[in-house]
Design a protein around this motif. Structure first.
Motif, PDB file in Angstrom:
ATOM      1  N   ALA A 248     -75.513 -13.993   0.051  1.00 50.66           N
ATOM      2  CA  ALA A 248     -74.091 -13.739   0.666  1.00 50.66           C
ATOM      3  C   ALA A 248     -73.784 -14.979   1.492  1.00 50.66           C
ATOM      4  N   ALA A 249     -74.707 -15.458   2.344  1.00 47.85           N
ATOM      5  CA  ALA A 249     -74.442 -16.686   2.994  1.00 47.85           C
ATOM      6  C   ALA A 249     -74.157 -17.616   2.087  1.00 47.85           C
ATOM      7  N   TRP A 250     -74.573 -17.993   1.071  1.00 41.20           N
ATOM      8  CA  TRP A 250     -74.098 -18.901   0.158  1.00 41.20           C
ATOM      9  C   TRP A 250     -72.719 -18.873  -0.249  1.00 41.20           C
ATOM     10  N   PHE A 251     -72.758 -17.584  -0.884  1.00 44.14           N
ATOM     11  CA  PHE A 251     -71.483 -17.406  -1.289  1.00 44.14           C
ATOM     12  C   PHE A 251     -70.330 -17.363  -0.357  1.00 44.14           C
ATOM     13  N   ALA A 252     -70.301 -16.934   0.900  1.00 47.61           N
ATOM     14  CA  ALA A 252     -69.455 -17.231   1.933  1.00 47.61           C
ATOM     15  C   ALA A 252     -68.974 -18.669   1.883  1.00 47.61           C
ATOM     16  N   LEU A 253     -70.052 -19.494   2.155  1.00 47.13           N
ATOM     17  CA  LEU A 253     -69.850 -21.165   2.162  1.00 47.13           C
ATOM     18  C   LEU A 253     -69.023 -21.690   0.604  1.00 47.13           C
ATOM     19  N   ARG A 254     -69.223 -20.926  -0.168  1.00 46.11           N
ATOM     20  CA  ARG A 254     -68.514 -21.490  -1.516  1.00 46.11           C
ATOM     21  C   ARG A 254     -67.313 -20.977  -1.562  1.00 46.11           C
ATOM     22  N   ARG A 255     -66.948 -19.617  -0.994  1.00 46.47           N
ATOM     23  CA  ARG A 255     -65.411 -19.402  -0.802  1.00 46.47           C
ATOM     24  C   ARG A 255     -64.692 -20.084   0.158  1.00 46.47           C
ATOM     25  N   GLN A 256     -65.406 -20.614   1.166  1.00 41.39           N
ATOM     26  CA  GLN A 256     -64.663 -21.323   2.079  1.00 41.39           C
ATOM     27  C   GLN A 256     -64.388 -22.985   1.567  1.00 41.39           C
ATOM     28  N   ALA A 257     -65.308 -23.213   0.609  1.00 43.00           N
ATOM     29  CA  ALA A 257     -65.035 -24.616   0.068  1.00 43.00           C
ATOM     30  C   ALA A 257     -64.178 -24.633  -1.054  1.00 43.00           C
ATOM     31  N   LEU A 258     -63.983 -23.571  -2.015  1.00 41.01           N
ATOM     32  CA  LEU A 258     -63.462 -23.431  -3.269  1.00 41.01           C
ATOM     33  C   LEU A 258     -62.478 -22.451  -3.299  1.00 41.01           C
ATOM     34  N   GLY A 259     -62.333 -21.472  -2.287  1.00 37.99           N
ATOM     35  CA  GLY A 259     -61.325 -20.668  -2.654  1.00 37.99           C
ATOM     36  C   GLY A 259     -61.995 -19.546  -3.909  1.00 37.99           C
ATOM     37  N   GLU A 260     -60.897 -18.706  -4.586  1.00 35.83           N
ATOM     38  CA  GLU A 260     -61.318 -17.673  -5.244  1.00 35.83           C
ATOM     39  C   GLU A 260     -61.465 -17.974  -6.632  1.00 35.83           C
ATOM     40  N   GLU A 261     -61.102 -18.767  -7.334  1.00 32.28           N
ATOM     41  CA  GLU A 261     -61.069 -19.083  -8.757  1.00 32.28           C
ATOM     42  C   GLU A 261     -62.123 -20.079  -9.004  1.00 32.28           C
ATOM     43  N   ASP A 262     -63.353 -19.360  -9.242  1.00 33.02           N
ATOM     44  CA  ASP A 262     -64.408 -20.113  -9.707  1.00 33.02           C
ATOM     45  C   ASP A 262     -65.213 -19.413 -10.866  1.00 33.02           C
ATOM     46  N   GLY A 263     -64.765 -18.346 -11.329  1.00 32.72           N
ATOM     47  CA  GLY A 263     -65.185 -17.305 -12.115  1.00 32.72           C
ATOM     48  C   GLY A 263     -66.320 -16.702 -11.749  1.00 32.72           C
ATOM     49  N   LEU A 264     -66.584 -16.475 -10.326  1.00 35.19           N
ATOM     50  CA  LEU A 264     -67.780 -15.737  -9.940  1.00 35.19           C
ATOM     51  C   LEU A 264     -67.303 -14.395  -9.036  1.00 35.19           C
ATOM     52  N   ALA A 265     -67.944 -13.404  -9.426  1.00 33.91           N
ATOM     53  CA  ALA A 265     -67.546 -12.333  -8.469  1.00 33.91           C
ATOM     54  C   ALA A 265     -68.899 -11.796  -7.858  1.00 33.91           C
ATOM     55  N   PHE A 266     -68.682 -11.393  -6.492  1.00 35.18           N
ATOM     56  CA  PHE A 266     -69.848 -10.974  -5.484  1.00 35.18           C
ATOM     57  C   PHE A 266     -69.811  -9.803  -4.940  1.00 35.18           C
ATOM     58  N   VAL A 267     -71.083  -9.136  -5.105  1.00 33.02           N
ATOM     59  CA  VAL A 267     -70.989  -7.923  -4.218  1.00 33.02           C
ATOM     60  C   VAL A 267     -72.493  -7.778  -3.371  1.00 33.02           C
ATOM     61  N   GLN A 268     -72.350  -7.536  -2.147  1.00 28.51           N
ATOM     62  CA  GLN A 268     -73.898  -7.224  -1.585  1.00 28.51           C
ATOM     63  C   GLN A 268     -74.000  -5.690  -1.410  1.00 28.51           C
ATOM     64  N   ALA A 269     -75.127  -5.117  -1.839  1.00 30.16           N
ATOM     65  CA  ALA A 269     -75.200  -3.561  -1.991  1.00 30.16           C
ATOM     66  C   ALA A 269     -76.697  -3.264  -1.723  1.00 30.16           C
ATOM     67  N   ALA A 270     -77.097  -1.731  -1.467  1.00 28.79           N
ATOM     68  CA  ALA A 270     -78.348  -1.535  -1.476  1.00 28.79           C
ATOM     69  C   ALA A 270     -78.306  -0.073  -1.442  1.00 28.79           C
ATOM     70  N   GLY A 271     -79.469   0.627  -1.511  1.00 24.50           N
ATOM     71  CA  GLY A 271     -79.490   2.042  -1.421  1.00 24.50           C
ATOM     72  C   GLY A 271     -78.727   2.756  -2.590  1.00 24.50           C
TER      73      GLY A 271
END
Length: 215
Positions: A47-70
């Motif tokens: 999640a921390a890596w993905f947050a850095l990625r969104r800051q640098a590149l925005g939304e259009e990079d072909g990746l979707a991310f979810v953090q979940a458990a339980g």
């Protein structure tokens, strides 16, 4: 074709699961695949890596991310797989319930093993979960030097145990850590480097094993 699911699992912490998930996701996204990432590790490194990625590149990079458990894990996985070609699950160490769910859902389990006795011994519980859930597992030698007696001894021991070893191995390369710090993959930061070539080879091998069409 329904989304294929790759779960990266290893009971020992520090085996490189999050780095693998991020690097493979970027490589596949750059090849034109719609990739989903599901982080079920409470530590939240992906999640921390993905947050850095969104800051640098925005939304259009072909990746979707979810953090979940339980109880949310199954729901979020279904949501991701609905419009993705491929979903990668980054699983935690020492959380058998979540790991079992992620292993059961997977088309393939990728088990990273560093060339050390501790990593070798820690691999058995993960492979046992995969066996009980009837999910195919592939062991990857990760952060390995180019040559050395210990690497060959670990490889020989794994073969003797009857595990399936990936043809591709990943070296212990600083390029991976540098790319993670930028929220990127080595295929972006050093596209002509050895690390990028290794990730590309591993992505191709895994795609074939998952039955994904050529991108």
């Amino acid at each position: 074709m329904p989304a294929r699911i790759l779960t990266i699992a290893q009971q020992k912490g520090g085996a490189g699961k999050t780095t693998l998930a991020a690097q493979l996701a970027v490589a596949w996204a750059r090849a034109g695949r719609r990739v989903g990432l599901l982080d079920i590790d409470p530590q939240g490194s992906l999640a921390a890596w993905f947050a850095l990625r969104r800051q640098a590149l925005g939304e259009e990079d072909g990746l979707a991310f979810v953090q979940a458990a339980g109880w949310r894990l199954g729901t979020e996985l279904d949501r991701l797989r609905a419009d993705r070609d491929l979903v990668l699950i980054d699983s935690p160490p020492h959380a058998e319930t979540e790991v079992r769910i992620a292993v059961r859902a997977a088309d393939l389990i990728l088990v990273p093993v560093q060339p050390s006795p501790m990593d070798l011994w820690a691999t058995a519980p993960t492979l046992e979960i995969a066996r009980r859930e009837k999910s195919p597992a592939l062991v990857l030698l990760n952060r390995a030097p180019a040559r050395g007696r210990l690497v060959e001894r670990i490889r020989a021991e794994l073969v003797a145990q009857g595990v399936t070893l990936a043809e591709t191995g990943l070296g212990n390369r600083i390029a991976f850590a540098g790319a993670m710090l930028e929220g990127r993959g080595v295929s972006e930061t050093e596209p002509r480097g050895t690390a990028a070539a290794e990730i590309a080879a591993l992505a191709a091998e895994l795609a074939a094993r998952l039955g994904l069409p050529e991108s």
